[in-house]
Design an enzyme around this catalytic site. Structure first.
Site, PDB file in Angstrom:
ATOM      1  N   ASN A 249      -5.727  -7.684 -10.412  1.00 26.42           N
ATOM      2  CA  ASN A 249      -6.836  -6.858  -9.747  1.00 26.42           C
ATOM      3  C   ASN A 249      -7.092  -5.440 -10.401  1.00 26.42           C
ATOM      4  O   ASN A 249      -6.296  -4.512 -10.273  1.00 26.42           O
ATOM      5  CB  ASN A 249      -6.428  -6.681  -8.354  1.00 26.42           C
ATOM      6  CG  ASN A 249      -7.572  -6.162  -7.400  1.00 26.42           C
ATOM      7  OD1 ASN A 249      -8.354  -5.238  -7.895  1.00 26.42           O
ATOM      8  ND2 ASN A 249      -7.711  -6.367  -6.165  1.00 26.42           N
TER       9      ASN A 249
ATOM     10  N   ASP B 106       1.789  -6.805  -1.834  1.00 28.69           N
ATOM     11  CA  ASP B 106       1.026  -7.894  -1.018  1.00 28.69           C
ATOM     12  C   ASP B 106       0.801  -7.349   0.232  1.00 28.69           C
ATOM     13  O   ASP B 106       1.549  -6.528   0.903  1.00 28.69           O
ATOM     14  CB  ASP B 106       2.138  -9.089  -0.604  1.00 28.69           C
ATOM     15  CG  ASP B 106       1.325 -10.174  -0.538  1.00 28.69           C
ATOM     16  OD1 ASP B 106       0.319 -10.625  -1.127  1.00 28.69           O
ATOM     17  OD2 ASP B 106       1.704 -10.958   0.536  1.00 28.69           O
TER      18      ASP B 106
HETATM   19  P1  IMP Z   1      -3.616  -8.439  -1.684  1.00 29.16           P
HETATM   20  O1  IMP Z   1      -2.232  -9.065  -1.268  1.00 29.16           O
HETATM   21  O2  IMP Z   1      -3.591  -7.134  -1.742  1.00 29.16           O
HETATM   22  O3  IMP Z   1      -4.276  -9.506  -2.541  1.00 29.16           O
HETATM   23  O4  IMP Z   1      -4.302  -8.728  -0.198  1.00 29.16           O
HETATM   24  C1  IMP Z   1      -4.723  -9.900   0.524  1.00 29.16           C
HETATM   25  C2  IMP Z   1      -5.882  -9.849   1.171  1.00 29.16           C
HETATM   26  O5  IMP Z   1      -6.009  -8.885   2.132  1.00 29.16           O
HETATM   27  C3  IMP Z   1      -7.057  -9.501   0.367  1.00 29.16           C
HETATM   28  O6  IMP Z   1      -7.794 -10.664  -0.333  1.00 29.16           O
HETATM   29  C4  IMP Z   1      -8.054  -8.868   1.490  1.00 29.16           C
HETATM   30  O7  IMP Z   1      -8.766  -9.945   2.198  1.00 29.16           O
HETATM   31  C5  IMP Z   1      -7.003  -8.110   2.365  1.00 29.16           C
HETATM   32  N1  IMP Z   1      -7.066  -6.833   1.825  1.00 29.16           N
HETATM   33  C6  IMP Z   1      -5.819  -6.219   1.388  1.00 29.16           C
HETATM   34  N2  IMP Z   1      -6.317  -4.921   0.962  1.00 29.16           N
HETATM   35  C7  IMP Z   1      -7.288  -4.648   1.667  1.00 29.16           C
HETATM   36  C8  IMP Z   1      -8.054  -3.339   2.021  1.00 29.16           C
HETATM   37  O8  IMP Z   1      -7.868  -2.186   1.552  1.00 29.16           O
HETATM   38  N3  IMP Z   1      -9.136  -3.628   2.596  1.00 29.16           N
HETATM   39  C9  IMP Z   1      -9.665  -4.669   3.237  1.00 29.16           C
HETATM   40  N4  IMP Z   1      -8.933  -5.709   3.019  1.00 29.16           N
HETATM   41  C10 IMP Z   1      -7.929  -5.729   2.338  1.00 29.16           C
END
Ligand code: IMP
Length: 200
Positions: free
Chosen positions: A10, A76
């Site tokens: 990302n 995560d």
């Molecule tokens: P990841 O583990 O950071 O990829 O987050 C998993 C999911 O949580 C993402 O696909 C988003 O849907 C949600 N998410 C993570 N961080 C944020 C944020 O800062 N704002 C809103 N949604 C978030």
């Protein structure tokens, strides 16, 4: 200066984390480290997924003493909604199904909370750090922000994910209405990265 790989694909997160660790750590992207592919995240906790991602990268790197990297970290994040028993939690990215959009997830969340007055929720981020020469094993850094789920979207086009429906405590706007610098200061990920930076 230490060189650490950040196990993410990302770009938005990479920029955010690089800015937070500037001057202390050289943050190397997966592409720069020559690694490609989908990193698995099949654990059922945030800690488990962060560890799994960091280990996936670590297993693909030269780990010998004097190797080019000092370690790897991964993060995560989950949105935990009180009235839903902590859901979507670790399944936040695919709450509405595999390959669903942010909008699909928000629609499902708003439907699940329809008619429910308890809108309390938090975002939680766990960062797992695996240093090459660390006898104690993985280290974890957690950031959390509490707030509530709004009844409809509020957005200026900032942010991503559930941002349009999450309003942090002590603010009158959603994450998607805040300038990114403000969100990064108070957010789950911002706080977790701050702890990592203090440790490093
Ligand atoms: P990841 O583990 O950071 O990829 O987050 C998993 C999911 O949580 C993402 O696909 C988003 O849907 C949600 N998410 C993570 N961080 C944020 C944020 O800062 N704002 C809103 N949604 C978030």
């Amino acid at each position: 200066m230490k060189r650490l790989i950040f196990a993410t694909n990302n770009k938005h997160k990479l920029g955010e984390v690089r800015a937070a660790l500037k001057g202390r750590v050289e943050v190397v992207s997966l592409a720069e480290a020559g690694l490609a592919g989908e990193i698995p995240e099949t654990a059922d906790t945030l800690d488990g997924n962060a560890l799994q991602k960091a280990e996936w990268v670590s297993a693909r790197l030269p780990q010998a003493a004097g190797g080019p990297y000092d370690g790897v970290f991964a993060d995560d994040t989950g949105l935990e909604v009180e009235a839903l028993g902590g859901a979507p939690g670790v399944y936040s990215a695919r709450y509405a199904g595999e390959h669903c959009s942010f909008d699909d997830n928000i629609d499902k969340l708003l439907r699940a909370l329809d008619g429910i007055d308890n809108r309390r929720a938090c975002f939680r981020t766990v960062i797992c750090l695996l240093m090459n020469h660390q006898a104690d094993g993985p280290l974890y850094f957690e950031g959390r922000v509490d707030g509530q789920i709004l009844r409809e979207r509020h957005s200026n086009g900032e942010g991503f994910g559930y941002d349009p429906v999450f309003m942090p405590d002590r603010f009158a706007v959603s994450f998607a209405e805040m300038p990114l610098e403000v969100k990064n200061k108070i957010s789950h990920r911002g706080l977790a990265v701050k702890k990592l930076a203090e440790y490093l």
